[in-house]
Design an enzyme around this catalytic site. Structure first.
Site, PDB file in Angstrom:
ATOM      1  NE  ARG A  95      -5.305  13.332 -10.200  1.00 28.24           N
ATOM      2  CZ  ARG A  95      -4.616  14.330 -10.723  1.00 28.24           C
ATOM      3  NH1 ARG A  95      -4.267  15.356  -9.981  1.00 28.24           N
ATOM      4  NH2 ARG A  95      -4.295  14.316 -12.002  1.00 28.24           N
ATOM      5  NE  ARG A 127      -1.129  -1.963  -5.197  1.00 26.76           N
ATOM      6  CZ  ARG A 127       0.081  -2.493  -5.199  1.00 26.76           C
ATOM      7  NH1 ARG A 127       0.239  -3.790  -5.368  1.00 26.76           N
ATOM      8  NH2 ARG A 127       1.160  -1.740  -5.077  1.00 26.76           N
ATOM      9  NE  ARG A 150      12.206   3.834  18.276  1.00 25.42           N
ATOM     10  CZ  ARG A 150      12.667   5.068  18.520  1.00 25.42           C
ATOM     11  NH1 ARG A 150      12.229   6.092  17.847  1.00 25.42           N
ATOM     12  NH2 ARG A 150      13.571   5.255  19.449  1.00 25.42           N
ATOM     13  CG  ASN A 167      -6.110  12.853  -3.021  1.00 26.90           C
ATOM     14  OD1 ASN A 167      -6.327  12.044  -3.928  1.00 26.90           O
ATOM     15  ND2 ASN A 167      -5.018  13.617  -2.992  1.00 26.90           N
ATOM     16  CD  GLN A 172       3.349   0.277   9.626  1.00 27.24           C
ATOM     17  OE1 GLN A 172       4.039   0.930   8.861  1.00 27.24           O
ATOM     18  NE2 GLN A 172       3.172  -1.022   9.483  1.00 27.24           N
ATOM     19  CG  HIS A 206      -0.617   2.927  -4.179  1.00 23.68           C
ATOM     20  ND1 HIS A 206      -1.144   3.041  -5.437  1.00 23.68           N
ATOM     21  CD2 HIS A 206      -0.424   1.611  -3.961  1.00 23.68           C
ATOM     22  CE1 HIS A 206      -1.290   1.836  -5.960  1.00 23.68           C
ATOM     23  NE2 HIS A 206      -0.857   0.953  -5.083  1.00 23.68           N
ATOM     24  CB  SER A 225       5.117   2.623  17.582  1.00 24.15           C
ATOM     25  OG  SER A 225       6.441   2.513  18.020  1.00 24.15           O
ATOM     26  CG  LEU A 266      -1.943   1.053   1.401  1.00 23.56           C
ATOM     27  CD1 LEU A 266      -3.163   0.502   2.149  1.00 23.56           C
ATOM     28  CD2 LEU A 266      -1.431   2.246   2.149  1.00 23.56           C
TER      29      LEU A 266
END
Ligand SMILES: Cc1cc2nc3c(=O)[nH]c(=O)nc-3n(C[C@H](O)[C@H](O)[C@H](O)COP(=O)(O)OP(=O)(O)OC[C@H]3O[C@@H](n4cnc5c(N)ncnc54)[C@H](O)[C@@H]3O)c2cc1C
Length: 236
Positions: free
Chosen positions: A152, A161, A85, A150, A81, A73, A83, A70
């Site tokens: 577009r 996909r 950590r 967005n 995302q 793109h 973590s 993904l």
């Protein structure tokens, strides 16, 4: 699982038609006219106006590998995302492809994942930080992201996909995304039905080298005018 954050506007077409109308010095107080103007812009390929609308989504239960796809793109998207950590990943869940189907294959797959989880836990218990132990974690591990995209970029993402050439996990993600957005509002349903299509459906032909046969290959298509077609049909 995909959740549409309620900050996502329910009427993206009204929004698009409104901004387009402003540029044409048209009255923009009629929602129906705004919607019509938006559809006309989209059908005419006036891409920039589509960037005014979009969705904010929480995507979870898909593998880090799928999310890596993904992430290719890059245009029109913003992402955060989970973590590795700061979050303890000892109990990570993971993707099991359908082709891992026999009991032996399933056992091999599970054994490897369990072994990674055990090694991860043992490093943490021995004092290694989460952020360092995380280097052991597999690409098949589930992750979670917050995606802003967005319209577009979303249409382009679906074209790429939902294509049968895309890997099955990201195809499943795209199909779920199409479903949840079409359930979000009437306008999103219209968009999903008409524009969230694999690229062959959008173009009417396939440009992939290894075509699945759903649509004819571009090289096998001859474009003729309606008049020429009618003449051919009538044998003139
Ligand atoms: C079946 C399949 C197999 C794939 N295999 C691989 C693989 O093996 N390895 C791999 O790394 N990737 C792979 N990819 C990902 C692919 O190469 C692209 O990275 C992915 O489709 C996203 O890029 P995009 O241009 O389509 O979309 P975006 O990055 O969202 O861009 C959208 C559009 O913006 C325009 N654009 C984007 N960037 C620029 C730019 N820099 N300059 C000007 N215009 C721009 C283009 O018109 C583009 O179509 C695969 C994709 C698919 C569908």
């Amino acid at each position: 699982m995909i959740e549409v954050l309620n900050i996502t506007e329910k009427n993206p077409l009204e929004h698009i038609g409104m901004v387009a109308g402003i540029c044409w010095n048209s009255p923009v107080d009629n929602p129906e006219k705004n919607r019509k103007r938006a559809v006309s812009c989209i059908n005419s390929g006036h891409g920039r106006v589509m960037e005014y609308a979009g969705a904010e989504l929480v995507i979870s239960g898909y593998s880090a590998r799928c999310i890596r796809e993904l992430y290719t793109h890059i245009i029109g998207t913003t992402r955060l995302q989970e973590s590795t950590r700061y979050v303890n990943m000892e109990d990570f869940k993971y993707y099991v492809p359908a082709t891992v189907e026999s009991e032996k294959q399933k056992a091999t797959y599970k054994e490897c994942m369990s072994s990674i989880a055990e090694s991860y836990s043992s490093l943490i218990e021995s004092g290694v930080s989460k952020e360092d132990a995380a280097n052991l974690l597999p690409l098949g591990m589930d992750t979670k992201i917050v995606l802003k995209i967005n319209l577009r970029a979303l249409i382009h993402f679906m074209e790429m996909r939902l294509c049968t050439r895309a890997y099955k996990e990201i195809r499943a993600l795209s199909a779920e995304l199409k479903k949840v957005l079409s359930e979000y509002s009437e306008e999103w349903k219209f968009i999903a039905d008409n524009y969230f299509l694999p690229k062959c459906e959008a173009a009417g032909f396939c440009i992939e080298e290894k075509c699945c046969g759903r649509k004819p290959k571009k090289s096998d298509i001859v474009i003729i005018s309606k008049e020429e077609y009618e003449a051919l049909k009538s044998g003139k």
